[in-house]
Design a protein around this motif. Structure first.
Motif, PDB file in Angstrom:
ATOM      1  N   UNK A   1      23.542  17.617  52.570  1.00 39.81           N
ATOM      2  CA  UNK A   1      22.831  17.340  53.818  1.00 39.81           C
ATOM      3  C   UNK A   1      23.196  18.390  54.862  1.00 39.81           C
ATOM      4  N   UNK A   2      22.242  18.728  55.693  1.00 39.78           N
ATOM      5  CA  UNK A   2      22.484  19.658  56.789  1.00 39.78           C
ATOM      6  C   UNK A   2      23.475  19.031  57.771  1.00 39.78           C
ATOM      7  N   UNK A   3      24.328  19.870  58.380  1.00 41.07           N
ATOM      8  CA  UNK A   3      25.313  19.385  59.350  1.00 41.07           C
ATOM      9  C   UNK A   3      25.316  20.345  60.539  1.00 41.07           C
ATOM     10  N   UNK A   4      24.350  20.189  61.430  1.00 41.36           N
ATOM     11  CA  UNK A   4      24.226  21.109  62.556  1.00 41.36           C
ATOM     12  C   UNK A   4      25.326  20.920  63.594  1.00 41.36           C
ATOM     13  N   UNK A   5      26.061  19.807  63.534  1.00 40.65           N
ATOM     14  CA  UNK A   5      27.171  19.600  64.468  1.00 40.65           C
ATOM     15  C   UNK A   5      28.277  20.630  64.242  1.00 40.65           C
ATOM     16  N   UNK A   6      28.383  21.157  63.015  1.00 38.63           N
ATOM     17  CA  UNK A   6      29.426  22.132  62.679  1.00 38.63           C
ATOM     18  C   UNK A   6      28.893  23.556  62.567  1.00 38.63           C
ATOM     19  N   UNK A   7      27.702  23.797  63.059  1.00 40.42           N
ATOM     20  CA  UNK A   7      27.135  25.148  63.022  1.00 40.42           C
ATOM     21  C   UNK A   7      25.751  25.136  62.406  1.00 40.42           C
ATOM     22  N   UNK A   8      24.967  26.139  62.743  1.00 43.93           N
ATOM     23  CA  UNK A   8      23.579  26.190  62.277  1.00 43.93           C
ATOM     24  C   UNK A   8      23.453  26.216  60.764  1.00 43.93           C
ATOM     25  N   UNK A   9      24.392  26.855  60.087  1.00 49.69           N
ATOM     26  CA  UNK A   9      24.264  26.975  58.635  1.00 49.69           C
ATOM     27  C   UNK A   9      25.230  26.055  57.888  1.00 49.69           C
ATOM     28  N   UNK A  10      25.882  25.134  58.594  1.00 52.92           N
ATOM     29  CA  UNK A  10      26.826  24.229  57.928  1.00 52.92           C
ATOM     30  C   UNK A  10      26.085  23.105  57.207  1.00 52.92           C
ATOM     31  N   UNK A  11      26.699  22.622  56.132  1.00 57.43           N
ATOM     32  CA  UNK A  11      26.124  21.495  55.412  1.00 57.43           C
ATOM     33  C   UNK A  11      27.240  20.680  54.781  1.00 57.43           C
ATOM     34  N   UNK A  12      26.947  19.410  54.507  1.00 56.80           N
ATOM     35  CA  UNK A  12      27.897  18.508  53.858  1.00 56.80           C
ATOM     36  C   UNK A  12      27.517  18.355  52.394  1.00 56.80           C
ATOM     37  N   UNK A  13      28.514  18.458  51.529  1.00 55.54           N
ATOM     38  CA  UNK A  13      28.320  18.281  50.090  1.00 55.54           C
ATOM     39  C   UNK A  13      29.142  17.077  49.658  1.00 55.54           C
ATOM     40  N   UNK A  14      28.497  16.082  49.071  1.00 56.31           N
ATOM     41  CA  UNK A  14      29.192  14.922  48.496  1.00 56.31           C
ATOM     42  C   UNK A  14      29.252  15.168  46.994  1.00 56.31           C
ATOM     43  N   UNK A  15      30.473  15.207  46.445  1.00 56.74           N
ATOM     44  CA  UNK A  15      30.623  15.534  45.026  1.00 56.74           C
ATOM     45  C   UNK A  15      31.723  14.706  44.382  1.00 56.74           C
ATOM     46  N   UNK A  16      31.687  14.664  43.065  1.00 55.95           N
ATOM     47  CA  UNK A  16      32.661  13.919  42.275  1.00 55.95           C
ATOM     48  C   UNK A  16      33.312  14.863  41.275  1.00 55.95           C
ATOM     49  N   UNK A  17      34.644  14.824  41.216  1.00 55.45           N
ATOM     50  CA  UNK A  17      35.400  15.565  40.201  1.00 55.45           C
ATOM     51  C   UNK A  17      36.208  14.568  39.383  1.00 55.45           C
ATOM     52  N   UNK A  18      36.625  15.000  38.188  1.00 55.51           N
ATOM     53  CA  UNK A  18      37.372  14.102  37.302  1.00 55.51           C
ATOM     54  C   UNK A  18      38.797  14.566  37.050  1.00 55.51           C
ATOM     55  N   UNK A  19      39.190  15.627  37.716  1.00 56.65           N
ATOM     56  CA  UNK A  19      40.578  16.054  37.669  1.00 56.65           C
ATOM     57  C   UNK A  19      40.930  16.555  39.056  1.00 56.65           C
ATOM     58  N   UNK A  20      42.188  16.625  39.377  1.00 60.47           N
ATOM     59  CA  UNK A  20      42.564  16.930  40.749  1.00 60.47           C
ATOM     60  C   UNK A  20      43.552  18.063  40.888  1.00 60.47           C
ATOM     61  N   UNK A  21      43.210  19.212  40.376  1.00 59.47           N
ATOM     62  CA  UNK A  21      44.100  20.368  40.536  1.00 59.47           C
ATOM     63  C   UNK A  21      44.200  20.736  42.015  1.00 59.47           C
ATOM     64  N   UNK A  22      45.307  21.347  42.400  1.00 53.61           N
ATOM     65  CA  UNK A  22      45.572  21.711  43.789  1.00 53.61           C
ATOM     66  C   UNK A  22      44.452  22.570  44.384  1.00 53.61           C
ATOM     67  N   UNK A  23      43.837  22.095  45.444  1.00 51.96           N
ATOM     68  CA  UNK A  23      42.790  22.795  46.183  1.00 51.96           C
ATOM     69  C   UNK A  23      41.568  23.141  45.320  1.00 51.96           C
ATOM     70  N   UNK A  24      41.357  22.388  44.251  1.00 52.34           N
ATOM     71  CA  UNK A  24      40.288  22.673  43.309  1.00 52.34           C
ATOM     72  C   UNK A  24      38.904  22.638  43.961  1.00 52.34           C
ATOM     73  N   UNK A  25      38.613  21.604  44.751  1.00 51.48           N
ATOM     74  CA  UNK A  25      37.292  21.495  45.376  1.00 51.48           C
ATOM     75  C   UNK A  25      37.063  22.661  46.325  1.00 51.48           C
ATOM     76  N   UNK A  26      38.079  22.997  47.113  1.00 50.30           N
ATOM     77  CA  UNK A  26      37.961  24.133  48.038  1.00 50.30           C
ATOM     78  C   UNK A  26      37.711  25.439  47.279  1.00 50.30           C
ATOM     79  N   UNK A  27      38.433  25.653  46.184  1.00 46.98           N
ATOM     80  CA  UNK A  27      38.275  26.887  45.399  1.00 46.98           C
ATOM     81  C   UNK A  27      36.890  26.969  44.768  1.00 46.98           C
TER      82      UNK A  27
END
Length: 101
Positions: free
Chosen positions: A58-84
């Motif tokens: 979804x678009x997120x204009x509160x955080x900048x014109x080109x910002x967006x929110x991503x809702x996602x699911x992972x099945x393992x939790x390595x350190x900073x994995x989603x960010x990477x």
């Protein structure tokens, strides 16, 4: 098909669009399909290749014109994995929140 192993962890990431990002990330209409395909196929990171299921973009204009929110699911939790993963596809994370685990 058997379900992938591991406990599902759901996150919401507020992302920017990197200058060198794929043009598909610049439009909310095409960003969802681009992220779904790239994250489902697996993204190479310094800690290996990881996959995620994108639930929503979804678009997120509160955080900048080109910002967006991503809702996602992972099945393992390595350190900073989603960010990477998101940074490696051209969508660096500005804020990350775990919704469930």
């Amino acid at each position: 098909d058997a379900a992938p192993a591991g406990v599902e962890k759901e996150y919401v990431a507020t992302c920017a669009v990197a200058d060198a990002a794929d043009a598909a990330l610049r439009s909310p209409a095409t960003a969802a399909a681009f992220l779904e395909n790239r994250l489902a196929a697996g993204v190479a990171t310094a800690l290996g290749t990881h996959v995620a299921d994108v639930l929503d973009v979804a678009s997120n204009t509160a955080d900048g014109d080109s910002a967006f929110d991503v809702r996602l699911v992972v099945r393992e939790g390595k350190h900073r994995m989603v960010r990477r993963m998101l940074a490696n596809v051209g969508a660096p994370v500005m804020r990350l929140r775990r919704e469930r685990f």
